[in-house]
Motif scaffolding. Structure first.
Motif, PDB file in Angstrom:
ATOM      1  N   ALA A   1      14.473  -1.904  54.454  1.00 53.04           N
ATOM      2  CA  ALA A   1      15.226  -1.539  55.651  1.00 53.04           C
ATOM      3  C   ALA A   1      15.942  -2.768  56.201  1.00 53.04           C
ATOM      4  N   VAL A   2      17.188  -2.572  56.622  1.00 53.49           N
ATOM      5  CA  VAL A   2      17.988  -3.653  57.195  1.00 53.49           C
ATOM      6  C   VAL A   2      18.652  -3.138  58.462  1.00 53.49           C
ATOM      7  N   LEU A   3      18.532  -3.916  59.520  1.00 52.31           N
ATOM      8  CA  LEU A   3      19.198  -3.643  60.787  1.00 52.31           C
ATOM      9  C   LEU A   3      20.264  -4.717  60.955  1.00 52.31           C
ATOM     10  N   ALA A   4      21.515  -4.303  61.198  1.00 51.97           N
ATOM     11  CA  ALA A   4      22.618  -5.267  61.260  1.00 51.97           C
ATOM     12  C   ALA A   4      23.507  -4.990  62.469  1.00 51.97           C
ATOM     13  N   ASP A   5      24.139  -6.043  62.957  1.00 53.32           N
ATOM     14  CA  ASP A   5      25.065  -5.921  64.079  1.00 53.32           C
ATOM     15  C   ASP A   5      26.338  -5.209  63.653  1.00 53.32           C
ATOM     16  N   GLU A   6      27.121  -4.829  64.630  1.00 50.67           N
ATOM     17  CA  GLU A   6      28.321  -4.026  64.442  1.00 50.67           C
ATOM     18  C   GLU A   6      29.341  -4.638  63.468  1.00 50.67           C
ATOM     19  N   GLY A   7      29.479  -5.941  63.433  1.00 53.89           N
ATOM     20  CA  GLY A   7      30.500  -6.577  62.609  1.00 53.89           C
ATOM     21  C   GLY A   7      30.116  -6.777  61.155  1.00 53.89           C
ATOM     22  N   VAL A   8      29.023  -6.228  60.713  1.00 55.05           N
ATOM     23  CA  VAL A   8      28.535  -6.454  59.353  1.00 55.05           C
ATOM     24  C   VAL A   8      29.486  -5.835  58.324  1.00 55.05           C
ATOM     25  N   ASP A   9      29.566  -6.452  57.168  1.00 55.53           N
ATOM     26  CA  ASP A   9      30.329  -5.926  56.034  1.00 55.53           C
ATOM     27  C   ASP A   9      29.428  -4.920  55.314  1.00 55.53           C
ATOM     28  N   ALA A  10      29.704  -3.628  55.501  1.00 54.16           N
ATOM     29  CA  ALA A  10      28.832  -2.578  54.976  1.00 54.16           C
ATOM     30  C   ALA A  10      28.713  -2.637  53.456  1.00 54.16           C
ATOM     31  N   GLY A  11      29.794  -2.924  52.779  1.00 50.46           N
ATOM     32  CA  GLY A  11      29.754  -3.013  51.318  1.00 50.46           C
ATOM     33  C   GLY A  11      28.894  -4.159  50.847  1.00 50.46           C
ATOM     34  N   LEU A  12      28.986  -5.285  51.543  1.00 46.21           N
ATOM     35  CA  LEU A  12      28.182  -6.448  51.176  1.00 46.21           C
ATOM     36  C   LEU A  12      26.698  -6.190  51.409  1.00 46.21           C
ATOM     37  N   VAL A  13      26.363  -5.506  52.501  1.00 48.34           N
ATOM     38  CA  VAL A  13      24.961  -5.177  52.762  1.00 48.34           C
ATOM     39  C   VAL A  13      24.414  -4.322  51.615  1.00 48.34           C
ATOM     40  N   GLY A  14      25.139  -3.277  51.253  1.00 51.95           N
ATOM     41  CA  GLY A  14      24.690  -2.399  50.178  1.00 51.95           C
ATOM     42  C   GLY A  14      24.521  -3.135  48.864  1.00 51.95           C
ATOM     43  N   GLN A  15      25.486  -3.981  48.534  1.00 50.94           N
ATOM     44  CA  GLN A  15      25.415  -4.742  47.283  1.00 50.94           C
ATOM     45  C   GLN A  15      24.222  -5.685  47.280  1.00 50.94           C
ATOM     46  N   GLN A  16      24.014  -6.406  48.351  1.00 51.84           N
ATOM     47  CA  GLN A  16      22.908  -7.363  48.417  1.00 51.84           C
ATOM     48  C   GLN A  16      21.559  -6.656  48.429  1.00 51.84           C
ATOM     49  N   MET A  17      21.497  -5.496  49.077  1.00 54.44           N
ATOM     50  CA  MET A  17      20.253  -4.724  49.063  1.00 54.44           C
ATOM     51  C   MET A  17      19.945  -4.241  47.642  1.00 54.44           C
ATOM     52  N   ARG A  18      20.960  -3.730  46.943  1.00 54.51           N
ATOM     53  CA  ARG A  18      20.754  -3.282  45.547  1.00 54.51           C
ATOM     54  C   ARG A  18      20.298  -4.442  44.668  1.00 54.51           C
TER      55      ARG A  18
END
Length: 128
Positions: free
Chosen positions: A90-107
């Motif tokens: 699980a990741v909680l991120a602020d509004e300005g986060v790069d959604a694609g980067l979060v998904g890639q790094q989580m994978r």
């Protein structure tokens, strides 16, 4: 596992909290948050993954298991990804986060540590 979670937080600006949890909502590891907050997030995630699995059962193909849930709220995003059998990231991120980067790094993180996270059932059936 702390340094691996720290790598995820450092590689994605705006990430606030990272929690690894078991399917029944118990915190396995955390980064960027205190244990109480991590425990609350883990418990909420257990309910969320159960709800996502119930919705998944409505699709005619596949087994309905939850892979990824993304929730956008005022102020940020919440990501919940299946990491292994009965384990989640699980990741909680602020509004300005790069959604694609979060998904890639989580994978990428799940690919590196997923097999080490598989949680056996708490009460395995006794085979006679």
């Amino acid at each position: 596992m702390d340094w691996i979670l720290k790598d995820l937080a450092d590689s994605v600006p705006c990430v606030r909290h990272i929690v690894v949890l078991s399917g029944d909502g118990l915190r396995i590891a955390q980064h960027g948050t205190d244990p109480d907050t991590a425990d609350r997030l883990a418990a909420a995630c257990a309910g969320l993954q159960s709800l996502a699995a119930a919705v998944g059962q409505e699709f005619p193909h596949g087994d309905g298991s939850m892979r990824l849930v993304v929730i956008e709220v005022d102020g940020g995003f919440f990501y919940l990804m299946a990491a292994a059998s009965r384990a989640y990231l699980a990741v909680l991120a602020d509004e300005g986060v790069d959604a694609g980067l979060v998904g890639q790094q989580m994978r990428d993180l799940v690919a590196r540590i997923g097999e080490h996270l598989a949680a056996p059932p708490r009460n395995p059936e006794v085979v006679a």
